[in-house]
Design a protein around this motif. Sequence first.
Motif, PDB file in Angstrom:
ATOM      1  N   TYR A 160      -1.777  -4.508   6.919  1.00 46.79           N
ATOM      2  CA  TYR A 160      -2.402  -3.292   6.368  1.00 46.79           C
ATOM      3  C   TYR A 160      -2.245  -2.129   7.349  1.00 46.79           C
ATOM      4  O   TYR A 160      -2.600  -2.223   8.518  1.00 46.79           O
ATOM      5  N   ASP A 195       0.838  -1.207   0.000  1.00 51.44           N
ATOM      6  CA  ASP A 195       0.000   0.000   0.000  1.00 51.44           C
ATOM      7  C   ASP A 195       0.868   1.250   0.000  1.00 51.44           C
ATOM      8  O   ASP A 195       1.162   1.802   1.048  1.00 51.44           O
ATOM      9  N   ASP A 231       4.322  -3.849   6.601  1.00 53.24           N
ATOM     10  CA  ASP A 231       4.014  -3.971   5.167  1.00 53.24           C
ATOM     11  C   ASP A 231       5.292  -3.738   4.368  1.00 53.24           C
ATOM     12  O   ASP A 231       5.515  -2.663   3.812  1.00 53.24           O
ATOM     13  N   SER A 241      -6.918  -7.309   1.466  1.00 49.79           N
ATOM     14  CA  SER A 241      -6.257  -6.801   2.655  1.00 49.79           C
ATOM     15  C   SER A 241      -5.506  -7.927   3.366  1.00 49.79           C
ATOM     16  O   SER A 241      -5.600  -9.095   2.997  1.00 49.79           O
TER      17      SER A 241
END
Length: 416
Positions: free
Chosen positions: A281, A150, A286, A277
């Motif tokens: 997250y 992300d 991550d 997801s």
Amino acid sequence: MTSNTMKRNAFIGITLSLLSFYNAGAQTISTTDIKKHITILASDKMEGRGSGKKGGELAADYIAGQFKVLKLVPKGDAKGYFQYFDVKNSSTHGAVDTTNRTTKNVIGYLDNGARETIVIGAHYDHLGMGHDGGSLDISPLGKIHNGADDNASGVAGVLELAKYYSQNKEKEKVNLLFICFSGEEMGLLGSKYFTDHPIVDLSKIDCMLNMDMVGRLPENKTLIVSGVGTSPSWGNILRKYESDKLKASFDSSGIGASDHTSFYLKNIPVLHFFTGSHSDYHKPGDDADKINYVGEQIVLQYIIQVISDIAVLPHLAFTPTKTNSNQSASVSMKVTMGIMPSYASDGNGLKVDAVSENKPAKKAGVLTGDVIVAIDEHKVTDIHTYMEALNFYEKGASAQVKIRRGAETVTLTVQF
């Protein structure tokens, strides 16, 4: 050497030369390059790519450098790759940096001389060092949130598609506008700024394809594709490119927690690609070593096939999927449960993909994997009905939340 042998060797030589020629001309998506981009963008040096922060600026420079190498036309301010805008964090949760900052979208254009343009986008910003809110870590301040999935994964997708099309010998019958947005984590600020200050005529944008978290294709090989209700053309395209390497799960809505929403609200067909997801997250974990690089390559090849169909169609018709009241409801909500909802829906409830520490859902006993089916008398079937339900509550209120957990149904009291 006999004449037959000479003929056979000549034939083999010609065949090998042709294979070499076609392989040289054929463009492929490289897992090596995907890994290179994500490793750089999600390195500690980037300090979590906070909007308007040092790491975010380094990330923008890296993306612009890649666009320059690919000889994309700069489409930002002053004939450069950057489109500048100001941001200020409006979050009131925790120790949040609310200073005014300037950040920028990074924009490159591939002009194929066509009337229509496809926007291919992803946000490059993330949560920085935990001072901008949004982290699901118990004590996030000072921790680097690298955001490999992300959304370094989405940026790597933009860069690889830009390379693919800029080096492709056969030009597509559409122009391609590649945009990496900043300010997404603060509320889709970069994409909203672009759609309010477009550098191309919005009426000539055929569609917007958004990649947000495409780096962890799961074992079941399912890619979540949202926005399929925003044009009647999507249904004829998306199914035909499924294979044993990739299955697609479809959601009709054009409104979601990513940059495609800004384009949908301008009546532009959109698709949002998302591999799901996970427990990392919005947490410091991550990292790049957890990315499924082969999986992302498969996702990008799927998107290329989709683009090949879009390119030969007339201008895509737009169809609304939800009234804009849903969007206003999400903005005006005064309470939050503190969950990461799934944006893929089968109409039978809202699946919880993650639960934030020290938030109402966690305190009430909500677990990752639970499916919310009702909040008091308000039935919950998807993300939109969930947001609409929360709109009825004030801070300090409580609600009976009905949850499907495996084969049983439980009711929990949530205190907002």
